[in-house]
Design an enzyme around this catalytic site. Structure first.
Site, PDB file in Angstrom:
ATOM      1  N   GLU A 150       0.731  -1.148   0.035  1.00  0.00           N
ATOM      2  CA  GLU A 150       0.049   0.046   0.018  1.00  0.00           C
ATOM      3  C   GLU A 150       0.902   1.187   0.066  1.00  0.00           C
ATOM      4  O   GLU A 150       1.855   1.568   0.802  1.00  0.00           O
ATOM      5  CB  GLU A 150      -1.106  -0.061   1.162  1.00  0.00           C
ATOM      6  CG  GLU A 150      -1.783  -1.106   1.050  1.00  0.00           C
ATOM      7  CD  GLU A 150      -3.137  -1.148   2.029  1.00  0.00           C
ATOM      8  OE1 GLU A 150      -3.378   0.217   2.222  1.00  0.00           O
ATOM      9  OE2 GLU A 150      -3.690  -2.032   2.508  1.00  0.00           O
ATOM     10  N   CYS A 203       3.523   8.604   0.506  1.00  0.00           N
ATOM     11  CA  CYS A 203       3.866   7.739   1.783  1.00  0.00           C
ATOM     12  C   CYS A 203       3.730   6.377   1.138  1.00  0.00           C
ATOM     13  O   CYS A 203       3.071   5.712   0.603  1.00  0.00           O
ATOM     14  CB  CYS A 203       2.827   7.952   2.763  1.00  0.00           C
ATOM     15  SG  CYS A 203       2.867   6.787   4.098  1.00  0.00           S
ATOM     16  N   CYS A 221       3.035  -5.831   9.888  1.00  0.00           N
ATOM     17  CA  CYS A 221       4.036  -5.261  10.987  1.00  0.00           C
ATOM     18  C   CYS A 221       4.205  -6.114  12.141  1.00  0.00           C
ATOM     19  O   CYS A 221       3.230  -6.647  12.662  1.00  0.00           O
ATOM     20  CB  CYS A 221       3.963  -3.762  11.188  1.00  0.00           C
ATOM     21  SG  CYS A 221       5.199  -2.981  12.204  1.00  0.00           S
ATOM     22  N   CYS A 264       1.993  -2.346  18.147  1.00  0.00           N
ATOM     23  CA  CYS A 264       1.686  -0.988  18.855  1.00  0.00           C
ATOM     24  C   CYS A 264       0.044  -1.305  18.867  1.00  0.00           C
ATOM     25  O   CYS A 264      -0.566  -1.685  17.841  1.00  0.00           O
ATOM     26  CB  CYS A 264       1.838   0.098  17.967  1.00  0.00           C
ATOM     27  SG  CYS A 264       3.743   0.340  17.596  1.00  0.00           S
ATOM     28  N   CYS A 320      -2.469   0.644  16.384  1.00  0.00           N
ATOM     29  CA  CYS A 320      -2.298   0.578  14.921  1.00  0.00           C
ATOM     30  C   CYS A 320      -2.837  -0.605  14.218  1.00  0.00           C
ATOM     31  O   CYS A 320      -2.607  -1.726  14.742  1.00  0.00           O
ATOM     32  CB  CYS A 320      -0.900   0.741  14.890  1.00  0.00           C
ATOM     33  SG  CYS A 320      -0.204   0.511  12.956  1.00  0.00           S
ATOM     34  N   CYS A 346      -2.953   7.776   8.789  1.00  0.00           N
ATOM     35  CA  CYS A 346      -1.954   7.156   9.552  1.00  0.00           C
ATOM     36  C   CYS A 346      -2.403   5.714  10.255  1.00  0.00           C
ATOM     37  O   CYS A 346      -3.337   6.079  10.836  1.00  0.00           O
ATOM     38  CB  CYS A 346      -1.243   7.943  10.782  1.00  0.00           C
ATOM     39  SG  CYS A 346      -0.676   9.421   9.926  1.00  0.00           S
TER      40      CYS A 346
END
Ligand code: SAH
Ligand code: SF4
Length: 404
Positions: A118, A161, A168, A172, A175, A395
């Site tokens: 992405e 971006c 990941c 976190c 997220c 984000c």
């Protein structure tokens, strides 16, 4: 913009070429650096400078088919094709368009890897209040604003971006990308390919148009360091982008920051660190990685980076309602930043919600209160506007409304 947008409007989905490449298919040239391309050419009995021509064609001219590379003799092009080579640049296969002009892309990377990557395009970037850490100073905006041809475009400057991993591993708690776990690392070609594909889509003229690049999409760049820096090298040396218009964001991977500190100035992007909390106790609760590398260890590593004149470290700070957005937290952050001794600024990001994540957005007024408190303490502070929330491009929102 604090509305909760859980599903994107299907009318905003523009499906492009969604066919997957054949996994046993041709060999891609895209992603190879100049030396590797020269080696391929040498194998084909060609002089090494053909490698430079190929690099120019792939990364600067952004040619997507071998037949278009007319700097190579036709017979050589045909021979490369017959030997199974292709440009093989990652392709945009789906575009999501936000009401605010932001576009999110699903990009098909390596052959045989079903999962898309992405990337996000944000026209008018962040208008200086930024948060991507790469806003130009005022003087340079006036000095090299868009020329006459630039005036006809729908954007004067933009931020791209890109992702460094699919998913990941850092986990976190706030997220959405974390929910995927780490699916795989991207190659240097897949990281640089996102950039080149998006530059091409918007007919960006490198060197004239004002484009910033942020490594803030899916994944932790410093846990895929070689591919990340390999991509930076291609983009700087071949595509011609400036590392001073690039920012890489890390959750605080100390060995990665230490390696990064050794990179030469002419290749090193600017650095952003996801601080996200005023102290180790709260940071440890929302970012388990803090147990391994607490704030002070991260700051020690960051202090090894030799900043350029006027360059600053960016501390990103996600405001989680009731958890990190209180005024006493702002005062604590101000003390922490001062104590770090680093030339720094703070980018505040109001938390973007995602399905199944049990946090709250900051209360109305909390963001401004936090900003004003930091500013009053003399800390340079910016608000990152939420861009493309309606298409899951903001984000921490990447990868959820994907593939069906
Ligand atoms: N993995 C790297 C870079 C990608 S995340 C890092 O964590 O720094 C980019 C930024 O988005 C980080 O500062 C992260 O804290 C922030 N972020 C993650 N999830 C978010 C969310 N739901 N809302 C707002 N910001 C978020
Ligand atoms: Fe990974 Fe960054 Fe999300 Fe943390 S905030 S899980 S490091 S992508």
């Amino acid at each position: 913009m604090l509305t909760r947008a859980v599903t994107a409007n299907p009318d905003q989905f523009v499906s492009l070429d969604a066919r997957l490449p054949d996994s046993a298919g041709p060999k891609p040239l895209f992603g190879l650096d100049r030396e590797a391309l020269a080696a391929r050419m040498a194998e084909a009995g060609e002089p090494a400078w053909r490698g430079r021509q190929l690099a120019e064609a792939l990364y600067r001219q952004r040619l997507a088919e071998i037949e278009q590379i007319t700097t190579l003799p036709k017979t050589l092009r045909q021979r490369l094709g017959a030997e199974g080579w292709e440009v093989g640049r990652p392709k945009i296969v789906q575009v999501f368009q936000s009401v605010d002009g932001t576009e999110r892309y699903l990009i098909q990377g390596r052959d045989g890897e079903g999962q898309t990557v992405e990337a996000v395009w944000m026209p008018e970037g962040d208008g200086g209040e930024s948060g991507d850490g790469s806003e130009p100073d005022r003087a340079s905006i006036q000095a090299d604003g868009p020329g006459e041809e630039g005036a006809s475009r729908s954007w004067d400057r933009a931020t791209i971006c890109v992702s460094s991993q699919v998913g990941c591993a850092v986990n976190c708690q706030f997220c959405l990308t974390a929910r995927l776990g780490l699916q795989r690392n991207l190659t240097a070609g897949e990281i640089a390919g996102q950039v080149v594909a998006v530059l091409d889509r918007h007919s960006v003229e490198v060197g004239r148009d004002r484009v910033n690049l942020v490594f803030m999409g899916m994944g932790e760049p410093f846990l895929n360091y070689d591919s990340f820096m390999g991509a930076v090298k291609l983009l700087v040396e071949e595509t011609g982008l400036s590392p001073q218009r690039m920012t890489v964001s890390t959750s605080g991977i100390v060995p990665g920051i230490e390696r990064f500190a050794q990179e030469p100035d002419n290749l090193r992007p600017k650095l952003a660190v996801s601080l996200n909390a005023p102290n180790d106790k709260i940071r440890g609760e929302i970012m388990p990685i803090n147990g391994k590398w607490p704030i002070e260890a991260v700051l020690d590593a960051v202090r090894q980076v030799q900043l350029r004149p006027r360059e600053r470290i960016t501390f990103e700070y996600v405001l989680l309602g009731g958890v990190t957005d209180q005024l006493q937290h702002a005062r604590e952050v101000a003390r922490l930043v001062r104590r770090s001794g680093l030339p720094a600024k703070v980018n505040l990001i109001a938390w973007n919600p995602g399905p199944g994540i049990a946090y709250n957005m900051p209360a109305p007024g909390a963001v401004e209160g936090f900003r004003a408190t930091l500013a009053a303490e003399g800390i340079p502070v910016y608000l990152r506007r939420a861009r493309g929330r309606d298409i899951y491009a903001a984000c921490g929102q990447l990868k959820r409304t994907v593939e069906g």
